[in-house]
Design a protein around this motif. Structure first.
Motif, short mmCIF file in Angstrom:
data_model
loop_
_atom_site.label_atom_id
_atom_site.label_comp_id
_atom_site.label_asym_id
_atom_site.label_seq_id
_atom_site.Cartn_x
_atom_site.Cartn_y
_atom_site.Cartn_z
N SER A 53 -2.25 3.80 -1.31
CA SER A 53 -1.15 3.19 -0.08
C SER A 53 0.04 3.01 -0.92
O SER A 53 0.35 2.56 -2.10
N GLY A 54 1.27 3.24 0.03
CA GLY A 54 2.49 2.99 -0.45
C GLY A 54 3.11 4.21 -1.14
O GLY A 54 2.19 5.14 -1.47
N THR A 312 5.81 -1.19 2.00
CA THR A 312 4.52 -0.28 2.81
C THR A 312 4.70 -1.31 4.05
O THR A 312 4.41 -0.67 5.06
N LEU A 313 5.00 -2.49 4.05
CA LEU A 313 5.04 -3.51 5.23
C LEU A 313 5.96 -3.12 6.12
O LEU A 313 5.93 -2.95 7.38
N ASP A 315 7.68 -0.40 6.62
CA ASP A 315 7.40 0.99 7.15
C ASP A 315 6.13 0.77 8.14
O ASP A 315 6.59 1.55 9.35
N ALA A 316 5.23 -0.15 8.15
CA ALA A 316 4.34 -0.28 8.93
C ALA A 316 4.92 -0.85 10.36
O ALA A 316 4.46 -0.63 11.43
N VAL A 317 5.93 -1.87 10.14
CA VAL A 317 6.48 -2.31 11.18
C VAL A 317 7.76 -1.93 11.92
O VAL A 317 8.38 -2.41 12.71
#
Length: 319
Positions: A53-54, A312-313, A315-317
């Motif tokens: 991930s990432g 990563t966070l 990008d997710a939100v």
């Protein structure tokens, strides 16, 4: 008579250098894949899980070294949970470059962007050491969509007083430079390499196997030694030109530097950089020298994990 003697001595040194190059290259063969780009062929090693991930990590070594200086222990440690890309910078290790003018961070940033495009890699988190501090900053400026974050280890960012050593300046001089590189550099370098590396590590103690484990003798090959010298000689002007733009960098940046670094002074480079980059985090360890990736790899890996998680966070939100 004197001129004949000098010619014979130089001829003997040139033959010894050619033989030495063959021995060094047999001892430290190429590893990884060769990726052609405009002006160079980049040697790249791709380790770690592809499905991590990432974004992948791109690790960039400093001057007078090659990708092995970033691979052990840091790259191997990071590869336990991230995809890690290690490259020999253009002109170093097994990455020959064709043009002397491609010594600058701007030129090498373009080449590395092309490498990532050829691999089909999107954004990366850069982990850069020393000379490549200027390169990482240049990549973030020129290719902002490519860079998700920066972890900078004892980075060069600003001009400094003085030069980069008379021998490096001599090696970049026409005629004289190639003569030195093809005759005395290898035998003299083999004698001075370990003491020089110990000085860069100080006050930490250099591991006994560092020079061999990191394939550092590859530096003494004439084409690489001349490329390294040119990188160093042209670096100050390069950072003079790019430093006014550092405030444009919008990605998260972590800087890890040592208060005891006498190779790249923290007060000249890391502290001023942290003041102008908007999303910066500065960690200065009082007793740390220049070889951050070797001295505190676990700390660096933790900072890399922190930036990867943040990216990563985000990008997710993102909408």
């Amino acid at each position: 008579m004197i001129s004949i003697t000098i010619a014979v001595v130089l001829g003997g040194l040139a033959l010894a250098t050619r033989a030495g190059i063959a021995i060094v290259e047999k001892r430290y063969p190429q590893q990884g894949q060769a990726i052609p780009v405009a002006g160079a062929t980049i040697n790249l090693v791709d380790i770690g899980p592809r499905n991590a991930s990432g974004p992948p990590l791109l690790l960039l070594h400093g001057a007078s070294s090659n990708l092995e200086a970033m691979r052990r222990p840091l790259g191997d440690l990071l590869a336990q949970r991230h995809r890690v890309l290690l490259v020999d910078r253009p002109g170093h290790g097994w990455s020959p470059r064709a043009r002397p003018e491609d010594s600058t961070p701007a030129a090498q940033a373009r080449m590395l962007d092309e490498v990532l495009a050829r691999l089909g890699v999107g954004q990366v988190v850069l982990v850069v050491h020393s000379w490549s501090g200027a390169l990482g900053l240049r990549m973030a400026l020129d290719f902002p969509d490519r860079i998700a974050g920066l972890v900078m280890l004892a980075p060069v960012a600003y001009p400094w007083r003085g030069g980069v050593g008379r021998y490096n300046e001599a090696v970049t001089t026409p005629v004289v430079g190639p003569l030195l590189a093809h005759t005395i550099t290898l035998p003299l370098g083999l004698a001075l390499m370990a003491p020089g590396a110990r000085g860069v590590f100080a006050p930490q103690v250099m591991p006994d196997d560092f020079v061999d484990r990191t394939a550092t003798p590859l530096l003494l090959r004439p084409r690489e030694f001349m490329a390294n010298a040119r990188d160093l000689v042209t670096l100050k002007q390069a950072v003079i030109e790019q430093a006014p733009r550092y405030g444009e960098i919008k990605v998260p940046v972590t800087i890890v530097a040592g208060g005891a670094d006498r190779t790249v002074y923290t007060d000249i480079h890391s502290r001023p950089l942290a003041r102008v980059v908007p999303q910066s985090r500065l960690i200065v360890l009082p007793d740390l020298g220049h070889m951050v990736q070797s001295a505190v790899p676990e700390l660096v890996a933790g900072e890399v994990d922190r930036i990867v998680a943040a990216v990563t966070l985000a990008d997710a939100v993102a909408p």
